[in-house]
Design a protein around this motif. Structure first.
Motif, PDB file in Angstrom:
ATOM      1  N   ASN A   1     -13.013 -57.314 -29.476  1.00  0.00           N
ATOM      2  CA  ASN A   1     -12.264 -56.253 -30.150  1.00  0.00           C
ATOM      3  C   ASN A   1     -10.851 -56.175 -29.603  1.00  0.00           C
ATOM      4  OD1 ASN A   1     -13.958 -55.174 -27.825  1.00  0.00           O
ATOM      5  ND2 ASN A   1     -12.425 -53.553 -28.040  1.00  0.00           N
ATOM      6  N   LEU A   2      -9.947 -55.557 -30.365  1.00  0.00           N
ATOM      7  CA  LEU A   2      -8.573 -55.411 -29.928  1.00  0.00           C
ATOM      8  C   LEU A   2      -8.475 -54.323 -28.864  1.00  0.00           C
ATOM      9  CD1 LEU A   2      -6.068 -55.660 -32.919  1.00  0.00           C
ATOM     10  CD2 LEU A   2      -6.442 -57.250 -31.058  1.00  0.00           C
ATOM     11  N   ARG A   3      -7.686 -54.588 -27.830  1.00  0.00           N
ATOM     12  CA  ARG A   3      -7.466 -53.599 -26.771  1.00  0.00           C
ATOM     13  C   ARG A   3      -6.019 -53.113 -26.740  1.00  0.00           C
ATOM     14  NH1 ARG A   3      -6.344 -50.133 -24.250  1.00  0.00           N
ATOM     15  NH2 ARG A   3      -6.824 -49.502 -22.121  1.00  0.00           N
ATOM     16  N   ALA A   4      -5.070 -54.000 -27.083  1.00  0.00           N
ATOM     17  CA  ALA A   4      -3.659 -53.612 -26.998  1.00  0.00           C
ATOM     18  C   ALA A   4      -2.816 -54.548 -27.852  1.00  0.00           C
ATOM     19  CB  ALA A   4      -3.183 -53.641 -25.548  1.00  0.00           C
ATOM     20  N   LEU A   5      -1.598 -54.121 -28.119  1.00  0.00           N
ATOM     21  CA  LEU A   5      -0.584 -54.922 -28.788  1.00  0.00           C
ATOM     22  C   LEU A   5       0.673 -54.907 -27.925  1.00  0.00           C
ATOM     23  CD1 LEU A   5      -0.909 -53.505 -32.434  1.00  0.00           C
ATOM     24  CD2 LEU A   5      -1.997 -55.565 -31.531  1.00  0.00           C
ATOM     25  N   MET A   6       1.242 -56.067 -27.698  1.00  0.00           N
ATOM     26  CA  MET A   6       2.510 -56.158 -26.960  1.00  0.00           C
ATOM     27  C   MET A   6       3.602 -56.581 -27.928  1.00  0.00           C
ATOM     28  SD  MET A   6       1.841 -57.823 -23.205  1.00  0.00           S
ATOM     29  CE  MET A   6       3.566 -57.612 -22.738  1.00  0.00           C
ATOM     30  N   VAL A   7       4.741 -55.914 -27.853  1.00  0.00           N
ATOM     31  CA  VAL A   7       5.854 -56.174 -28.765  1.00  0.00           C
ATOM     32  C   VAL A   7       7.131 -56.295 -27.944  1.00  0.00           C
ATOM     33  CG1 VAL A   7       7.075 -55.412 -30.818  1.00  0.00           C
ATOM     34  CG2 VAL A   7       4.682 -54.775 -30.499  1.00  0.00           C
ATOM     35  N   ALA A   8       7.928 -57.319 -28.228  1.00  0.00           N
ATOM     36  CA  ALA A   8       9.238 -57.494 -27.598  1.00  0.00           C
ATOM     37  C   ALA A   8      10.306 -57.466 -28.676  1.00  0.00           C
ATOM     38  CB  ALA A   8       9.304 -58.810 -26.827  1.00  0.00           C
TER      39      ALA A   8
ATOM     40  N   LYS B   1     -12.776 -46.611 -28.752  1.00  0.00           N
ATOM     41  CA  LYS B   1     -12.631 -46.794 -30.194  1.00  0.00           C
ATOM     42  C   LYS B   1     -12.697 -48.280 -30.528  1.00  0.00           C
ATOM     43  CE  LYS B   1     -11.596 -44.800 -34.203  1.00  0.00           C
ATOM     44  NZ  LYS B   1     -12.390 -43.711 -34.791  1.00  0.00           N
ATOM     45  N   LEU B   2     -13.536 -48.655 -31.495  1.00  0.00           N
ATOM     46  CA  LEU B   2     -13.634 -50.051 -31.907  1.00  0.00           C
ATOM     47  C   LEU B   2     -12.509 -50.386 -32.875  1.00  0.00           C
ATOM     48  CD1 LEU B   2     -14.998 -52.817 -32.155  1.00  0.00           C
ATOM     49  CD2 LEU B   2     -16.444 -51.840 -33.956  1.00  0.00           C
ATOM     50  N   VAL B   3     -11.693 -51.356 -32.480  1.00  0.00           N
ATOM     51  CA  VAL B   3     -10.676 -51.910 -33.364  1.00  0.00           C
ATOM     52  C   VAL B   3     -10.965 -53.403 -33.459  1.00  0.00           C
ATOM     53  CG1 VAL B   3      -8.219 -52.274 -33.769  1.00  0.00           C
ATOM     54  CG2 VAL B   3      -8.991 -50.196 -32.602  1.00  0.00           C
ATOM     55  N   TYR B   4     -11.238 -53.878 -34.666  1.00  0.00           N
ATOM     56  CA  TYR B   4     -11.640 -55.271 -34.856  1.00  0.00           C
ATOM     57  C   TYR B   4     -10.567 -56.233 -34.349  1.00  0.00           C
ATOM     58  CZ  TYR B   4     -15.917 -54.468 -37.534  1.00  0.00           C
ATOM     59  OH  TYR B   4     -17.186 -54.139 -37.906  1.00  0.00           O
ATOM     60  N   GLY B   5     -11.019 -57.252 -33.627  1.00  0.00           N
ATOM     61  CA  GLY B   5     -10.125 -58.292 -33.165  1.00  0.00           C
ATOM     62  C   GLY B   5     -10.110 -59.477 -34.117  1.00  0.00           C
ATOM     63  N   PRO B   6      -9.235 -60.472 -33.858  1.00  0.00           N
ATOM     64  CA  PRO B   6      -9.134 -61.631 -34.759  1.00  0.00           C
ATOM     65  C   PRO B   6     -10.452 -62.377 -34.945  1.00  0.00           C
ATOM     66  CG  PRO B   6      -7.265 -61.558 -33.263  1.00  0.00           C
ATOM     67  CD  PRO B   6      -8.207 -60.501 -32.804  1.00  0.00           C
ATOM     68  N   ALA B   7     -11.220 -62.569 -33.873  1.00  0.00           N
ATOM     69  CA  ALA B   7     -12.493 -63.281 -34.008  1.00  0.00           C
ATOM     70  C   ALA B   7     -13.479 -62.487 -34.860  1.00  0.00           C
ATOM     71  CB  ALA B   7     -13.081 -63.563 -32.627  1.00  0.00           C
TER      72      ALA B   7
END
Length: 890
Positions: free
Chosen positions: A736-743, A762-768
Motif C-alpha cells: 500500500n502507499l505510505r507517502a508521496l515525495m515531491v520536488a 488508512k489503506l491507500v492502494y499502491g502500484p502493485a
C-alpha cells in the motif's frame, strides 16, 4: 655570387632546421598542442594553463619541502657536526680506513647528499602530484558553517583537510624515518672514525638525533589524532545506524587519546635516556604501557564485555544521542534537512469532474512513457537512415499560452547507419556532419488514436509556433567522428523530397585547420592521414571534435560528477543541452554512505550537491557553467581555484533558465536516503518501525522498481500547477502507499521538497495493488486476450499516480503494437482506477465518467453521476510567476 649563394644556403638550412625542430616538438607534444588549441577554441585557455601549472606548482612545493627536510639534516650531519682529528699512530688499519672514508666524505659530501636528497624529495612528492587538486582544495576551501557533533570541527575540515593530512602523515613519517636512518649511518661512521678513547656520539649528534626522534614520535601522535577523526566514519553499527556509537565514544576514543599521550611520553623518555643514559626502567615501563593500551583497544574482549553488559541491555538509551547525530548529519549531507512534511487528507467517493483542478490534474498525466514513445519517434520521425533518436527527454513549454508537459528528442546524425558503399572518408568527415531538428509531442493525450505532434518532419514544422533559427545539431549524445566544416565539398544540411539542401558551417565551434602545420598535428593526433592530404579545406575550415556532450564536459572539468541524463532544450536561437553536475565527497562526518548509480558505473558518496548546471550549444559546442548552490563549500573552493570558470546562475539566459529542472538522479538518491532517515526520532529510527521503500510492480515481464518521474501537479502550492519531480513510497514489505515525495522544478519552488504522509491506519492502494486490480477485472482481461489473438500485442504503459483533491487515482495507457517488423505503438485505451475499482475506455473522459459510475453503484448514492463534458475553453496551467513567459517558443 658566392656570398649571396652562401647566405641563401644558410637561410635554407636555418628554415629546414626550424621546420625539423618544429616537427619534432609537434610529434612529442602533439597531445598537449591539440589540447591547448581545443581549450582555446572554447575560451578556456587561462583555465587550461591553470590546471597545468597548478599540478607542477603543488609538486614543486612538496618537493621543496621534502628537499629542505633532507638537505638541512644531511648538511648539518655532514658539515656542522663534523670535526677533523689527527690520525694517531696507535690506530689500527681498520679505523684508519674509516677515517679516510670519513675525511673524503667531509670534503665532497655535497656531491653525495645533494642528488640523494633531490631524488628522495621527488619520490616522496609524487603522491602529492597525483592529488594536486585535493591539495589546492585544502588551501582554498571556505568554511561550511556546520560543525560535527563530536569534536566541534567545521565540516570543511573533514571534506578538505583530513584527506591531505592522512597523505602528509605517511609522507612525513617516511621522510623522518629516512632522515633518521641516514643520520644514524653518518654518525656511526663519524664515531668509528674518531680516536679510540671516544666511544659515545658527541653531544651535537645526540641533540640532532633526539630532535628527529621527537619529530617522529610527534608525527606518530598526530596519527592517533587522525584516527580519532576517522572514528566518525565507522560502519560497525550498520545496518542500524552509521558512525560511532556508545562504545567508540566511551571506550575507543579515550584509549586513542591515552595512546597518543603515552606515545609522546615514550618519545620524551627515550630522548632523555639516549642523552643521559638514565631512565631505562621508566622507558621500559612506558613502552609496556603503550603496548598495553593499544592491545586493550584492539582486544575484542574489551568491546564484547561492554557490549554484553552495558550496551545490549540498554541499547536504545545509550545509543540514542549517537543515532541522533547520524540522522542529523545524513539529512544535512544529502540536502534533506529542510524537507517539509504534510498530511495528505484522503477522501473517498466520486470526483467532481467539472472542477478545473481535477481536469488539469488528470489531463496533464503523461500517458506515454519514454520507452514506448521512442519506438514511435524512430518509426515516424527519423525519416532518413542516417538519423537517430537515442532517447526521449521530458520537459515543459508554454505553447498557445498553455503550460504544457512535453516529450522531445533531438534528431542526431548516425554515420554507422549509412550504407556500406557510402562509408567513405569524405562522407564521414566532410558531408554528413550534423543532425537536424527535434521531434516533440505532448506528454498527455485524452483520446485513443494517433498522437499530436508539436514539432515534426524535416525541416521542422510546428503548428504551435515553436521555431528555432538554428536546428542543426553538431554536438550531441552520440560518439560521432570528428568533422571538418565548412569545407569545399559542402555539407548535407537535410534532405527533403528529391532535394538535398547543402550548407556551410557558420559557427564558432571547433579548432581552425587553416595551416599545413595544424593539419599535420591533427593527422598525427587522430591517426588519420587524409586530414593532411585532403584539398577540400579552406581558410574558414574548422575541425570539430569531442562532439559528445558528456565527453566534452568531462575533458574540461573531470572533477565534476555528471548526471547520466543530459536533456535537449529548443529555443528561438537554437538547440542546447543542459547537463546537471554534482559535487560530492565520501568524507562528510557521521553521514551514511550511498551508491550513486551513473550510466555505466556507480560511486559511493555520503555528500552530494547539484551545484552546477552546464549548458552546451548544440551548434557551436560552447560550454558554460552556472553555479546553482552558492552554499556548497566544494564548488566555492573550485571557483576560487579556477576564477572565471563558473558564472552565477542569474547569468543564464532566461530562455534556458525556464527549462532548468530538479535532477532525477539526485532526487532518487534523496528519496532512497529519506525513506529511512525521515524517522528523525532516534527511538523510531532504531526500531525502523516506519521504514519506506520504492514500490515494485510486475511490468513488461519483469519486476521493476517505480522510481521518480516528472508530473505537472499542484502538490507544493495548491493554487498553482507546476512542473514537479514525483515519487511514491510503500511501507517496508507492504504494497500500500505510505507517502508521496515531491520536488519542485519551477521558480521559487525549485529544489523545495515536500513529503505527503498518508494516515498509518488508512489503506491507500499502491502500484502493485493497482496492477492486481486491473489483472483481476474480467472486462479488461477479456479485451487483452482478444487483442493478443489478432496479430497485435497489447502493452500497458507507465503507471501514473495522480493525487487530486484528496483522491488518489491511477491512470495507465494501453497501447497496441503490431506483431510485424514495422510496429508502431498506438494509444488504444485508458485505464483509470481508484481503490479496488478499475475502468478501461476509449478516452480519458469516458474512463473517468465510467469510474465515477462504478463508484456511485458501489456506494449506492442516489444523486446522478457527474459527467465530464468537453470544456468550452481548455483550463490553463499557469507558469510560475518568477519565470519569464515565452512567446510561443518555450
Amino acid at each position: 655570387m658566392r656570398k649571396p649563394a652562401k647566405a641563401i644556403l644558410i637561410l635554407l638550412s636555418a628554415l629546414l632546421a626550424t621546420a625539423l625542430i618544429g616537427l619534432a616538438l609537434g610529434y612529442f607534444f602533439n597531445r598537449f598542442i591539440v589540447d591547448l588549441w581545443w581549450f582555446k577554441s572554447l575560451g578556456y585557455e587561462p583555465y587550461f594553463w591553470s590546471r597545468l601549472i597548478y599540478r607542477y606548482l603543488v609538486f614543486g612545493l612538496a618537493a621543496a619541502l621534502f628537499f629542505a627536510i633532507f638537505f638541512l639534516n644531511f648538511w648539518i650531519g655532514a658539515k656542522y657536526l663534523g670535526a677533523r682529528h689527527p690520525l694517531l699512530k696507535e690506530e689500527g688499519p681498520k679505523r684508519r680506513a674509516y677515517r679516510r672514508i670519513y675525511d673524503k666524505f667531509q670534503q665532497r659530501s655535497l656531491l653525495f647528499y645533494l642528488p640523494l636528497t633531490l631524488g628522495l624529495a621527488i619520490l616522496l612528492s609524487l603522491p602529492l602530484y597525483a592529488h594536486w587538486e585535493s591539495a589546492l582544495l585544502y588551501l582554498t576551501a571556505p568554511s561550511a558553517g556546520i560543525s560535527d557533533p563530536v569534536y566541534g570541527k567545521d565540516v570543511s575540515y573533514y571534506l578538505f583537510s583530513l584527506p591531505i593530512y592522512l597523505l602528509l602523515f605517511r609522507e612525513l613519517l617516511l621522510s623522518f624515518g629516512i632522515v633518521l636512518l641516514g643520520l644514524l649511518a653518518l654518525y656511526w661512521l663519524e664515531m668509528r672514525a674518531l680516536p679510540k678513547p671516544t666511544h659515545r656520539w658527541r653531544r651535537g649528534a645526540r641533540i640532532h638525533l633526539g630532535l628527529i626522534v621527537f619529530l617522529t614520535f610527534l608525527t606518530g601522535a598526530w596519527y592517533f589524532a587522525l584516527q580519532a577523526d576517522l572514528l566518525l566514519y565507522t560502519d560497525k553499527h550498520l545496518p542500524v545506524f552509521f558512525g560511532p556509537g556508545y562504545l567508540e565514544m566511551t571506550v575507543t576514543l579515550p584509549l586513542i587519546v591515552a595512546s597518543m599521550a603515552m606515545l609522546l611520553i615514550v618519545g620524551v623518555v627515550f630522548i632523555y635516556f639516549v642523552n643521559t643514559g638514565k631512565g631505562a626502567k621508566t622507558l621500559l615501563v612506558s613502552i609496556l604501557a603503550l603496548f598495553a593500551i593499544i592491545g586493550i583497544r584492539h582486544l575484542p574482549a574489551t568491546t564484547d564485555l561492554m557490549q554484553e553488559f552495558v550496551v545490549t541491555p540498554n541499547e536504545i538509551a545509550v545509543q540514542k544521542p549517537y543515532i541522533a547525530h547520524n540522522i542529523e548529519a545524513t539529512l544535512d549531507a544529502y540536502g534533506l534537512q529542510d524537507v517539509e512534511r504534510r498530511e495528505y487528507p484522503i477522501r473517498e467517493g466520486s470526483w467532481d469532474l467539472t472542477t478545473p483542478e481535477v481536469q488539469i490534474g488528470l489531463r496533464n498525466a503523461p500517458i506515454w512513457d519514454e520507452k514506448t514513445l521512442l519506438k514511435v519517434y524512430r518509426e515516424l520521425q527519423e525519416i532518413r537512415t542516417y538519423y537517430r533518436f537515442d532517447s526521449v527527454d521530458v520537459d515543459r513549454y508554454s505553447l498557445r499560452d498553455d503550460y504544457m508537459q512535453v516529450f522531445l528528442t533531438p534528431r542526431e546524425i548516425d554515420l554507422d547507419r549509412l550504407p556500406s558503399s557510402a562509408q567513405t572518408w569524405v562522407n564521414r568527415w566532410l558531408k554528413y556532419t550534423h543532425g537536424f531538428g527535434i521531434a516533440m509531442t505532448p506528454a498527455a493525450q485524452e483520446r485513443s488514436g494517433p498522437m499530436t505532434w508539436i514539432v515534426k518532419d524535416i525541416p521542422p514544422t510546428s503548428d504551435y509556433g515553436l521555431q528555432t533559427s538554428q536546428p542543426a545539431i553538431y554536438y550531441g549524445m552520440r560518439q560521432n567522428t570528428p568533422v571538418i566544416a565548412p569545407n569545399d565539398s559542402r555539407e548535407i544540411d537535410y534532405a527533403t523530397g528529391n532535394d538535398v539542401k547543402l550548407s556551410d558551417y557558420q559557427g564558432s565551434g571547433g579548432v581552425p585547420v587553416d595551416t599545413l602545420f595544424r593539419k599535420m598535428m591533427f593527422a598525427l593526433y587522430f591517426q588519420e592521414k587524409n586530414i593532411l592530404y585532403t584539398t577540400q579545406t579552406n581558410a574558414d575550415s574548422r575541425l570539430l571534435f569531442r562532439r559528445n556532450v558528456v565527453e566534452r564536459i568531462s575533458h574540461l572539468t573531470p572533477f565534476l560528477m555528471l548526471d547520466p541524463d543530459p536533456y535537449a532544450v529548443i529555443t528561438p536561437s537554437g538547440i542546447y543541452w543542459i547537463q546537471d553536475a554534482y559535487t560530492y565527497s565520501s568524507r562528510y562526518p557521521y553521514a551514511a554512505p550511498h551508491e550513486v548509480q551513473l550510466e555505466h558505473s556507480s560511486r559511493r558518496v555520503n555528500y552530494i550537491r547539484n551545484s552546477v548546471k552546464i549548458v552546451v550549444d548544440a551548434y557551436n559546442g560552447s560550454v558554460d557553467y552556472y553555479v546553482t548552490d552558492r552554499d556548497d563549500p566544494i564548488v566555492s573552493a573550485y571557483a576560487r581555484i579556477y576564477p572565471g570558470l563558473f558564472e552565477p546562475f542569474d547569468a543564464m539566459p532566461n530562455a534556458l533558465k525556464r527549462h532548468v529542472r530538479y535532477p532525477k538522479t539526485l532526487f532518487d538518491v534523496q528519496a532512497d536516503v529519506y525513506a529511512t532517515y525521515h524517522q528523525t526520532d532516534p527511538g523510531t529510527f532504531y526500531k525502523q518501525e516506519d521504514l519506506w521503500v520504492l514500490p515494485q510492480v510486475h511490468w513488461r515481464n519483469r519486476v521493476e522498481t517505480i522510481d521518480s518521474y516528472y508530473l505537472t501537479l499542484n502538490l507544493i502550492d495548491p493554487e498553482r500547477f507546476e512542473y514537479n519531480l514525483f515519487v511514491p513510497m510503500n511501507p517496508k514489505d507492504k504494497r500500500n502507499l505510505r507517502a508521496l515525495m515531491v520536488a519542485g522544478c519551477d521558480g521559487d519552488n525549485y529544489g523545495r521538497i515536500v513529503t505527503y504522509d498518508f494516515p498509518k491506519g488508512k489503506l491507500v492502494y499502491g502500484p502493485a495493488q493497482f496492477d492486481a486490480v486491473v489483472k483481476q477485472d474480467p472486462d479488461i482481461t477479456q479485451q487483452f486476450t482478444l487483442w493478443n489473438q489478432e496479430g497485435s500485442r497489447a502493452i500497458r504503459g507507465r503507471i501514473i499516480i495522480v493525487p487530486v483533491n484528496g483522491v488518489i487515482s491511477y491512470i495507465q495507457g494501453v497501447f497496441l503494437e503490431a506483431t510485424t517488423t514495422a510496429s508502431i505503438p498506438e494509444l488504444a485505451r485508458f485505464i483509470v482506477s481508484q481503490g479496488e475499482l478499475a475502468v478501461m475506455k476509449d478516452s480519458l473522459p469516458e474512463s473517468l465518467n465510467g469510474l465515477n459510475e462504478r463508484i456511485e453503484q458501489v456506494t449506492n448514492r442516489p444523486e446522478p453521476t457527474q459527467k465530464l463534458a468537453p470544456p468550452t475553453s481548455s483550463p490553463r496551467v499557469t507558469p510560475p510567476e518568477r519565470l519569464p513567459q515565452p512567446t510561443g517558443d518555450g
